[in-house]
Design a protein around this motif. Sequence first.
Motif, short mmCIF file in Angstrom:
data_model
loop_
_atom_site.label_atom_id
_atom_site.label_comp_id
_atom_site.label_asym_id
_atom_site.label_seq_id
_atom_site.Cartn_x
_atom_site.Cartn_y
_atom_site.Cartn_z
N SER A 137 0.84 -1.20 0.00
CA SER A 137 0.00 0.00 0.00
C SER A 137 0.87 1.24 0.00
O SER A 137 0.66 2.17 -0.78
CB SER A 137 -0.90 0.02 1.24
N LEU A 138 1.85 1.25 0.91
CA LEU A 138 2.75 2.40 0.99
C LEU A 138 3.46 2.62 -0.33
O LEU A 138 3.58 3.74 -0.83
CB LEU A 138 3.76 2.18 2.12
N THR A 170 -1.96 6.43 3.17
CA THR A 170 -1.56 5.04 3.33
C THR A 170 -2.21 4.45 4.58
O THR A 170 -2.69 3.32 4.57
CB THR A 170 -0.03 4.94 3.45
#
Lengths: 278, 380
Positions: A131-132, A180
């Motif tokens: 995700s980051l 995030t």
Amino acid sequence: MTTAVATRAPLARQLRSELRWILRRPRTVIGLGLLCVVPVLAGVGLWFAVDNAGGPAGPGLAAIIAGNGLVLPIFTLFLSLPLLLPLVGAIWAADGLAGEANSGTLRGLMVAPVGRIRLLGVKAFGIATMSLFAVTLMAFVGTITGIALFGMDGMLTISGTTLSVGAAVGRIVLTILLVTFQMWAVAAVALAISACTEHPLVVMAATMAGLIVFAVLGAFSSLDWLQPYLITSAWDGLADVMRDPLPTEGLWNSTALAACYLVIGLSLAAIRLVTKDG
Amino acid sequence: MNRRKVTVAVAAAGVVAGVAGLGVLAMPAGAGPAPALPQVDAQSLVESVLTAKPAAFGGTVDVNNSLGIPTIAGIPQLSDGASQIRMWTDGEGRARVSMPSGSSERTIVDDGETLWTWNSETQTVTKAPHGDAEPDAKPELGLGLGQDGKPLDPLSLARDVVGEVEKTSTVTVDGTARVANRSAYELVLTPKPTERTVLREVRIAVDSELRIPLRVAVLTNGTDEAAVQVGFSEITVGAQDAGLFRFTPSASAKVEEKKAEEPSEQDKAEAEKVFGQVAPQVVGDGWDSVIVAKLPADQLTGLQAPADEPGRSDRPRRGGADQTDPQALLKQLGKQVSGSWGNGTLISSKIGNVLLADDGRIALGAVPEQVLTEAIGQLK
């Protein structure tokens, strides 16, 4: 006891292999590629809007985009937060447990001498890192596109002040972290659903349906009392990152709200995973 | 087996903690216990407020509005619901006010010489030279201090004001309160029983140290919930960053300059002309004062023009299609009423009513409908 420890795979290797698993899936690569297209499309669209209209390119953040390229990454992230990023997070969460259960590989992992909590930790780490990475990638492409299309002269905030380039990069990084974290919260709930089913499609459908229901609930003024509980209702307030001086109260609030969802999601996933047979 | 149980218990505790966290976040912040402060009588409290020196502070003001009036687009602070205003002042006439709205913002910066207004929706900056009328910081509560250029002794002015207010209201100090983590006295203005008003009381929380109002709440008859409450949710007292009181328009913003001299004269003349035609009068005094006025029938359509454009209502109008528009809108907002005074539209909010007669008479005040119709009947 000693033998049990010896047969345990080192954590770092597990984490690395999980990431490799996610990255090796063609849908991950295609998904990341498509995410990179979003800022470019948004940028080109806004560029035409600025050129034609002469006035503001749109409501909200879009209104200050003219000559202000560094706003594009933030604009794009907020644009993608309600649906696109949760969808990507849900896909990874669905693949993590439900997908493995579906292909029969989860059973192997469950009987392996790896703690189930550790298994959940590895899966959560994989989703969190990806995700980051996805959000950072979008912001990076957005920044490049923004500078190329609109130029850069510090960053104009919606409060009318101009930030230095350093401060502007700080705001972009802050946005990356905030977005995030919201994505993590959604993905944690998706992971809990993923632990309960063997069908990845159910996970994605349930997550997206949940978000849509939340958005609908947030639209009724008679359900105002429900608003503070809905993770989606805090997302509009993230635009605070573009104010100067930075108001932190709302940002802390939305992050704390996401943290609650994150804890609930991971706990539910842990309960389900630990009590699962075989 | 045992370890599994422990894990499940810990995870279940995690779920409970998460849900509890949601509950805590959704709960409005408690005000904290009322602080113990030395006794003060109402009169000296009001005097200290009126004579207080402007202080340097910055903070967030929460606006809770349930007036029941129509929404004004782009300015949530004036519409129903909760919204925020952020403000900073250095106590020397320089100030910054931010009015956030969704993902846009209006900012007003007064740097002592120039008044800058920024609207992010249009990416425009309006620049106006600081008028002569304003610089010595608006006195608290907006009371005209030295209107005719006569410097008034602040204390005697304060006494006058208190005396005037006490003719129609009961002024009391109703204990203490904690507002934005500061201790405050609760000053309560209650209309005397003879006053015919829809308002029950006005509560003003006055900072015990700075003597500035921290919170103002207007309560109406028949409900415990304030119709309007404006108060600090967070305040930092002390010198503020000087950079806050400067404004440099960005290169990409459109800058509109308003010149003070020439157009303002014209505006003034126009405003005076309109004002003369309209001739507003005040009927009654104190809480039940009603402002009545008569608009020439052809200016009725101008009612919808923004208040800061008095010139617009001067434009010649022919009764055409656009004349019906605002009228129809008015009829939607209010309800039709009639009586011995005539026919008209009554627009109600929680803190007052506006009566627009079909022949152009207007009456407004914080009073029930009956008082309005009496007042409008006096205007011929």
